[in-house]
Design a protein around this motif. Structure first.
Motif, mmCIF file in Angstrom:
data_model
loop_
_atom_site.group_PDB
_atom_site.id
_atom_site.type_symbol
_atom_site.label_atom_id
_atom_site.label_comp_id
_atom_site.label_asym_id
_atom_site.label_seq_id
_atom_site.Cartn_x
_atom_site.Cartn_y
_atom_site.Cartn_z
ATOM 1 N N LEU A 119 0.831 -1.205 0.000
ATOM 2 C CA LEU A 119 0.000 0.000 0.000
ATOM 3 C C LEU A 119 0.864 1.253 0.000
ATOM 4 C CD1 LEU A 119 -2.867 -0.994 2.473
ATOM 5 C CD2 LEU A 119 -2.965 -0.838 -0.016
ATOM 6 N N SER A 120 1.967 1.206 0.763
ATOM 7 C CA SER A 120 2.822 2.387 0.840
ATOM 8 C C SER A 120 3.489 2.683 -0.495
ATOM 9 C CB SER A 120 3.912 2.197 1.894
ATOM 10 O OG SER A 120 3.331 1.809 3.102
ATOM 11 N N ILE A 121 3.784 1.598 -1.223
ATOM 12 C CA ILE A 121 4.391 1.835 -2.539
ATOM 13 C C ILE A 121 3.374 2.432 -3.496
ATOM 14 C CG2 ILE A 121 5.289 0.640 -4.576
ATOM 15 C CD1 ILE A 121 6.737 -1.237 -2.579
ATOM 16 N N GLU B 30 0.418 4.602 -9.426
ATOM 17 C CA GLU B 30 0.023 3.254 -9.815
ATOM 18 C C GLU B 30 1.245 2.537 -10.396
ATOM 19 O OE1 GLU B 30 -1.872 4.169 -14.226
ATOM 20 O OE2 GLU B 30 -3.042 3.132 -12.706
ATOM 21 N N ASP B 31 1.250 1.231 -10.233
ATOM 22 C CA ASP B 31 2.431 0.482 -10.647
ATOM 23 C C ASP B 31 2.034 -0.940 -10.999
ATOM 24 O OD1 ASP B 31 5.724 1.109 -9.266
ATOM 25 O OD2 ASP B 31 5.078 0.414 -11.271
ATOM 26 N N TYR B 32 2.920 -1.669 -11.727
ATOM 27 C CA TYR B 32 2.585 -3.059 -12.026
ATOM 28 C C TYR B 32 3.485 -3.977 -11.221
ATOM 29 C CZ TYR B 32 6.478 -2.784 -15.390
ATOM 30 O OH TYR B 32 7.693 -2.618 -15.982
ATOM 31 N N GLY B 33 3.078 -5.276 -11.176
ATOM 32 C CA GLY B 33 3.679 -6.218 -10.233
ATOM 33 C C GLY B 33 5.198 -6.256 -10.234
ATOM 34 N N TYR B 34 5.777 -6.390 -11.406
ATOM 35 C CA TYR B 34 7.222 -6.543 -11.490
ATOM 36 C C TYR B 34 7.921 -5.351 -10.861
ATOM 37 C CZ TYR B 34 11.743 -7.745 -13.457
ATOM 38 O OH TYR B 34 13.051 -8.081 -13.602
ATOM 39 N N ARG C 150 0.535 -5.434 -19.195
ATOM 40 C CA ARG C 150 0.889 -5.221 -17.789
ATOM 41 C C ARG C 150 -0.325 -4.782 -17.018
ATOM 42 N NH1 ARG C 150 6.605 -2.786 -19.270
ATOM 43 N NH2 ARG C 150 7.732 -4.746 -19.040
ATOM 44 N N ARG C 151 -0.413 -5.371 -15.824
ATOM 45 C CA ARG C 151 -1.558 -5.025 -15.000
ATOM 46 C C ARG C 151 -1.112 -3.999 -13.971
ATOM 47 N NH1 ARG C 151 -5.299 -9.661 -12.404
ATOM 48 N NH2 ARG C 151 -7.271 -8.567 -12.719
ATOM 49 N N TYR C 152 -1.712 -2.812 -14.051
ATOM 50 C CA TYR C 152 -1.346 -1.736 -13.134
ATOM 51 C C TYR C 152 -2.287 -1.696 -11.956
ATOM 52 C CZ TYR C 152 2.224 0.364 -16.033
ATOM 53 O OH TYR C 152 3.371 0.600 -16.705
ATOM 54 N N TYR C 153 -1.742 -1.486 -10.770
ATOM 55 C CA TYR C 153 -2.570 -1.419 -9.553
ATOM 56 C C TYR C 153 -2.596 -0.005 -9.029
ATOM 57 C CZ TYR C 153 -2.588 -6.427 -9.661
ATOM 58 O OH TYR C 153 -2.788 -7.718 -10.047
ATOM 59 N N ARG C 154 -3.772 0.367 -8.556
ATOM 60 C CA ARG C 154 -3.918 1.704 -7.985
ATOM 61 C C ARG C 154 -4.617 1.553 -6.643
ATOM 62 N NH1 ARG C 154 -7.704 5.386 -9.749
ATOM 63 N NH2 ARG C 154 -8.179 3.897 -11.389
ATOM 64 N N ILE C 155 -4.275 2.434 -5.673
ATOM 65 C CA ILE C 155 -4.858 2.335 -4.339
ATOM 66 C C ILE C 155 -6.218 3.037 -4.335
ATOM 67 C CG2 ILE C 155 -3.802 4.471 -3.459
ATOM 68 C CD1 ILE C 155 -3.250 2.858 -0.842
ATOM 69 N N THR C 156 -7.153 2.497 -3.575
ATOM 70 C CA THR C 156 -8.482 3.119 -3.474
ATOM 71 C C THR C 156 -8.548 3.963 -2.204
ATOM 72 O OG1 THR C 156 -9.369 1.325 -2.174
ATOM 73 C CG2 THR C 156 -9.582 1.152 -4.567
#
Lengths: 872, 112
Positions: free
Chosen positions: B16-18, B23-27, B74-80
């Protein structure tokens, strides 16, 4: 040979064996693997080495599958060491505690629930009422694009008059000359037309003449017939379902012939659904506009204003732009006319027409606002009761709060608990309120003059409103207890340092004063409205309205007026007869007069016109200020003479009016001012013109004794002359009462709400009094032992309450004074605010407040001191 | 070497802190973790993905697919918003544990 793609595919295959990995998961893992391999190749490894290095860094497929399985099973559950936000078991305990509290403190809960339920019931009723007012004319598919043309005229004094009524030429010109205006529809409604089918004959109101496009512009659905074609044929008529049933009962009305006013025949070409109540247009019959010629109205020209014009605008047109274009359309086409025209949105017609002269009944946004305020206020009163009683009794709950805090309840949880309790109570009240609404519906319908049915509750917006009201009531009533009680320090509470209810005493006092101040405003309002209604009833209208029978004259019978009059006069109980074009009190025709002797250039006055006969003056016992009234002795009167009222002379600023020329007649007399309209309006300039051919009413003055026999003789005299028309009549004084129907409804609503507000406020006072009495039981005991008398104790205990009510009245007086001056100013003639208007309500509230606290206080004052001292 | 349970417990706040920055992807996330921890926090690289899945399911993250310049998915993740709240509460918890431990350890140098 090492094949990287093949190896990757194989690796992915092993992952696919699990159902827990979705395709997207595998794609993501693949993307990761490829990134890693790229990374390894970059630092110098070959494909094979890079692949195995990447695999080494990764978890084995089976562990990965296991992890995904866990992730899939993962249900937003929290680790066990997180306390959950909501603990179901605690909620249950809260509900139990609040139900127990409600049960244990029966009187207190009863007062709260009764007060809240009454407040909410009033809110619900008013919500339904407001909802209905706001729903007017919205059911038309094109409601947003339909507008009504309004004409404005500036008078000499700068006053602007606005009318809905125009000449017949306006509509077609608007449609043909302005591309933004797709359609225009003319509308005029006549009442008192005789409609016949076989033996069925009735005088009907709501007989409307409309352009054929009416049914396509407005959405009044047809049961039978097509909206485009139903009114095409000039002899067609569209009738409402109600009328279809009335005239044709079960048989098919289509193609049947209705005879109207004994002269025109119409063939039924459509049956429409009954016009909804929330339509400002109300009618039962629709016929093509052109036929109005046969009823004596012109179908062209700018001069005679008698019909309403509605237009349909094209889509996405801003009507303000259209307004700017059509402003001077009348003066462009009809030289010398200085009227301007603009458009009023259909949706605003019901509530925003009070400055416009219109024959239709209109509502008023002011009432919507006033009613809503009253509802909110009564509800607020009930919420205050809740707050006061809860804080007053807080001592009783202090221990519970202390205990909860000691075992670890946070303040937030307690706040939630208190809000929960007040909302629960509000919901219980809601149930009672809905039941009350069910009981009160008929009474409220009568009170407000609007058909309100219980089923109207079942509208989405009303239900939402209900929940909103309930939540609001719960939150408002809970706010003070929640914030104050939850702040108790457990130590002090448990040591009983806080004696019950001393906290917040000042706050309670303020709230009670506020409550009573608002209640007093309503009660003063009630008194003033009552005074004014009384004033309206008693006010001398300037003419004699008693024992006058008004008979509406079908247009065909005008030539027979004299015959009717003489045969009426033969009846011994008849004291006199007259005919005229309007009922006194109900002016209709208006003209804009710009021609009189001694007129300054550009002067122009608005002159009301009533056509009368020679007997008008004596029948209504009007008085002359100067000159004479029309007389049969002067045969030239019909052409040359004119009688006006004093207001007209003033408006024309004429001196020595007798003999002066107005239009082409000379003034022969000035009649003293009398009220030709309701007392809302100032006596306006009026001309009484001798013209028996415009008679619409026959007035018969009868003796007071045995009116029913006289009426029977009148009827037989009528039928012997015009047997083809039924005899219908009204008494003038009853008719005049109708002028103030809206005022009386308002009066009733104010009465009812003032009574309810007082009741709710007293409920609270009663609760507080019983609390104070209970709290001071011991003190009173000691005082009695030391020799205090019952009256002394009574005054000691009730002094505070009286003080509060007095302060409340002092606060209320200026507010009420302001509001009531505004109210009285809607009448041109009104009663005056005097000290009595404020003193009487004050005495009333005082007495009621005293009676309320009296029982509780006396109970303590009379109590045996021995018992009270043992009390604990 | 950090114990397995502690690694498991700290995964969430770290991710979460990252992601709270961008937003970022797994690798990339894995690279960042390595970088920041100086290698003391070791987990199998792709073990991160089930964790991401779990966080997404818990409503703390949302993801979307993008295509990289090389044409890789690439799957990017973003915090809600909920993720932010969760991170807040995690931070408070970790800080209080941290404070408690530092207070306990300070006056006892003999433990060294």
């Amino acid at each position: 040979m090492f094949d990287l793609e093949n190896e990757i595919r194989n690796w992915l295959k092993t992952l696919r064996r699990s159902e827990n990995l979705e395709d997207s998961d595998i794609a993501e893992l693949e993307s990761h693997l490829r990134d890693e391999i790229d990374q390894q190749i970059e630092i110098g490894l070959d494909e094979e080495a890079a692949f195995s290095a990447a695999l080494e860094k990764s978890a084995p497929a089976d562990i990965l599958r296991e992890e995904y399985k866990k992730a899939k099973l993962y249900e937003r559950s929290r680790p066990f060491w997180h306390p959950s936000r909501i603990m179901p078991s605690l909620i249950w305990s809260y509900i139990k505690i609040s139900l127990r509290n409600i049960k244990r403190q029966k009187g207190f809960s009863l007062i709260n629930i009764a007060g809240l339920a009454i407040g909410m019931a009033v809110c619900i009723l008013i919500l339904i009422w407001v909802q209905d007012e706001l729903s007017y004319d919205r059911f038309h598919a094109n409601a947003d694009r339909i507008f009504r043309a309004i004409e404005h005229e500036e008078l000499a004094g700068g006053e602007v008059l606005s009318y809905t009524q125009q000449g017949p030429a306006l509509g077609p010109v608007l449609k043909s000359e302005y591309p933004e205006i797709l359609e225009s529809v003319r509308y005029d409604s006549m009442s008192n037309l005789l409609v016949q089918y076989g033996d069925h004959q009735f005088y009907e109101k709501g007989f409307s003449f409309v352009d054929p496009e009416f049914l396509t512009v407005f959405t009044f659905p047809l049961k039978v017939g097509g909206p485009e074609t139903a009114l095409k044929d000039p002899s067609s008529i569209v009738i409402s379902e109600r009328m279809a049933k009335k005239y044709f009962n079960q048989s098919d009305p289509m193609g049947k012939v209705l005879r109207v006013d004994n002269r025109v025949e119409f063939i039924v070409s459509g049956v429409m659904e009954n016009v909804p109540k929330n339509s400002h247009l109300q009618f039962e019959f629709l016929v093509p506009f052109v036929t109005i010629k046969q009823f004596g109205q012109p179908i062209d020209g700018w001069g005679s204003f008698y019909l309403d014009t509605y237009v349909l605008l094209a889509e996405n047109v801003d009507y303000h732009d259209v307004n700017a274009k059509i402003l001077n359309v009348i003066s462009e086409h009809s030289e010398g006319d200085s009227f301007t025209v603009d458009l009023q949105p259909l949706k605003r017609i019901r509530l925003f027409s009070n400055t416009i002269l219109t024959p239709q009944v209109a509502g008023d946004i002011k009432f919507v606002v006033i009613f809503s305020l009253i509802a909110v206020f009564i509800l607020l009163n009930a919420c205050i009761n809740f707050m006061n009683l809860t804080t007053a009794r807080s001592g009783r709950r202090a221990k519970e709060i202390g205990m909860r805090k000691v075992v670890g309840a946070s303040r937030r949880q307690l706040i939630r608990q208190f809000f929960g309790e007040s909302i629960l109570l509000a919901f219980i009240s809601l149930i009672v309120a809905v039941w009350l609404v069910y009981l009160l519906c008929p009474a409220f319908s009568q009170l407000s003059g609007k058909q309100i049915s219980f089923s109207m509750l079942a509208q989405g917006s009303v239900i939402l409103g209900l929940l909103g009201i309930t939540l609001c009531a719960g939150l408002i009533s809970g706010i003070y207890p929640a914030l104050v009680l939850s702040a108790f320090q457990p130590v002090t509470v448990l040591k009983r340092i806080i004696t019950s209810g001393t906290r917040g005493a000042a706050f309670r006092r303020t709230l009670v004063i506020f409550q009573f101040a608002m209640t007093s405003v309503l009660i003063i309002g009630m008194f003033v409205v009552f005074q004014q209604l009384n004033f309206l009833r008693k006010q001398d209208m300037g003419f004699d309205k008693d024992q006058v029978v008004c008979i509406r004259l079908p247009r065909n019978l005008i030539p027979k007026v004299d015959l009717l009059k003489t045969s009426f006069e033969k009846i011994p109980e008849v004291m006199g007869t007259s005919s005229a074009s309007a009922i006194p009190g109900r002016r209709r025709a208006l003209m804009s007069l710009n021609e009189w002797e001694g007129r300054g250039s550009d002067d122009r006055i608005e002159l009301g016109i009533t056509h009368v006969d020679e007997d008008f003056l004596s029948l209504f016992k009007l008085e002359m200020a100067e000159g004479r009234f029309y007389s049969r002795k002067f045969t030239s009167d019909e052409d040359e003479a004119l009688v006006v009222n004093e207001a007209a002379i003033r408006a024309m600023s004429m001196e020595n009016p007798l003999g002066k020329r107005v239009l082409d007649a000379r003034i022969v007399g000035v009649v003293k001012d009398f009220h030709m309209r309701s007392l809302h309006y100032k006596v306006a300039p009026l001309a009484l013109i001798l013209d028996k051919n415009r008679a619409r009413y026959v007035f018969v003055k009868i003796m007071a004794s045995n009116p029913s026999r006289t009426l029977a003789s009148l009827e037989s005299a009528w039928s012997s002359i015009v047997p083809e028309y039924p005899f219908e009549y009204r008494f003038l004084d009853e008719d005049l009462e109708q002028l103030y129907q809206v005022d009386r409804h308002l009066g009733k609503v104010v009465n009812a709400s003032a009574a309810l507000a007082l009741f709710v406020a007293c409920l609270g006072l009663f609760g507080l009094a019983s609390f104070v009495a209970e709290q001071r039981t011991k003190e009173i005991g000691i005082r009695k032992v030391l020799g205090a008398s019952v009256p002394g104790i009574f005054s000691l205990l009730s002094r505070d309450f009286i003080k509060w009510v007095l302060i409340a009245n002092v606060i209320a007086a200026p507010i009420a004074g302001y509001a009531m001056t505004k109210y009285l100013n809607i009448y041109a003639y009104h009663s005056n605010l005097g000290p009595v208007s404020f003193l009487l309500p004050m005495i009333l509230t005082l007495i009621v407040a005293l009676l309320t606290v009296c029982w509780q206080v006396l109970r303590v004052a009379w109590a045996d001191p021995v018992r009270s001292l043992r009390y604990e | 070497m950090i114990s397995k349970t502690l690694v498991a417990a700290s995964t969430k706040p770290i991710i979460l802190s990252i992601l709270i920055r961008d937003e970022d992807y797994g690798y990339q996330i894995i690279q960042r973790v390595k970088e920041i921890s100086g290698g003391t926090l070791e987990w199998s690289d792709n073990m991160l993905y089930p964790v991401l899945r779990r966080l997404e399911k818990g409503g703390l993250l949302v993801s979307r697919w993008k295509i990289s310049k090389k044409g890789r998915l690439r799957r990017y993740y973003r915090i809600t918003e909920q993720g932010r709240e969760e991170l807040d509460s995690e931070r408070r918890q970790w800080m209080s544990v941290h404070q408690a431990l530092s207070k306990l350890w300070k006056p006892l140098p003999s433990l060294k």
